[in-house]
Design an enzyme around this catalytic site. Structure first.
Site, PDB file in Angstrom:
ATOM      1  N   ASP A 143       0.855  -1.187   0.000  1.00  0.00           N
ATOM      2  CA  ASP A 143       0.000   0.000   0.000  1.00  0.00           C
ATOM      3  C   ASP A 143       0.888   1.232   0.000  1.00  0.00           C
ATOM      4  OD1 ASP A 143      -2.464  -1.403   0.136  1.00  0.00           O
ATOM      5  OD2 ASP A 143      -2.229  -1.657   2.290  1.00  0.00           O
ATOM      6  N   ASP A 178      -7.114  -1.382  -4.438  1.00  0.00           N
ATOM      7  CA  ASP A 178      -8.127  -0.964  -3.470  1.00  0.00           C
ATOM      8  C   ASP A 178      -9.028   0.120  -4.060  1.00  0.00           C
ATOM      9  OD1 ASP A 178      -7.004  -2.686  -1.575  1.00  0.00           O
ATOM     10  OD2 ASP A 178      -5.677  -1.122  -0.801  1.00  0.00           O
TER      11      ASP A 178
END
Length: 199
Positions: A143, A178
């Site tokens: 991420d 995401d």
């Protein structure tokens, strides 16, 4: 929307997702941060669990999560194929394609990153390393996108649970996969009637 166009959308998202993750892994040390704007930062973290870093405890927690993700991708893939065959709304097909691309993008990390990268702790990771940090099905999801629009705002004392504490909005750190999942779900929510209406 044709199945071919849906696959093309999925492919483009996967390429962007994986290239961004590989770039971050090989150019950032874990925890390294750069500010693009005051409200947008690139912050490299690795997520061992689900959304917001939620982890399933136990020796087989990570394995269970990865297998669950694989089964979910198969189910979503069938949903996409079935929706195209039934000539469902383009809103629905695009939404499913986005969700499938995002889920598949994070599965690639979970399944393969543990065996193709070495550790990012205090060093730049090496792609196709001779000393990988994990095993198959035990990779960590990369991420890096961080949008702290309001950062360390002091909450008034009277606010329940948060009173007197610094508050940050939006404090989630996420990736392109995401974003694809969130966008797909958002389309289903906002355009619900159009999504579930047959063309």
């Amino acid at each position: 929307m044709s199945l071919r166009n849906a696959y093309l959308l999925i492919f483009i998202i996967l390429i962007v997702d994986q290239l961004s993750k590989i770039y971050i892994k090989t150019n950032f040390i874990l925890g390294e941060e750069i500010s693009v704007f005051n409200w947008f930062k690139i912050l490299f973290i690795e997520n061992e669990g689900m959304a917001w870093g939620t982890v399933i405890p136990g020796t087989y927690g990570k394995l269970f999560l990865t297998v669950f993700r694989l089964l979910a991708v198969v189910a979503i893939g069938y949903w996409l194929w079935d929706s195209v065959q039934k000539k469902c709304s383009t809103y629905l097909i695009v939404s499913i394609a986005l969700i499938l691309a995002g889920a598949f993008g994070n599965i690639i990390d979970s399944v393969f990153y543990g065996i193709i990268f070495d550790s990012s702790q205090n060093q730049l990771a090496t792609l196709f390393s001779d000393n990988p940090y994990g095993t198959v099905f035990h990779g960590k999801v990369v991420d890096m996108l961080y949008f702290p629009f309001i950062q360390d705002y002091p909450m008034p004392e009277w606010v329940p649970f948060l009173g007197g504490k610094p508050f940050t909005f939006f404090n989630a750190i996420f990736n392109v996969a995401d974003m694809a999942i969130s966008t797909g779900v958002g389309i289903l929510i906002v355009f619900n009637k159009k999504a579930f209406h047959k063309d």
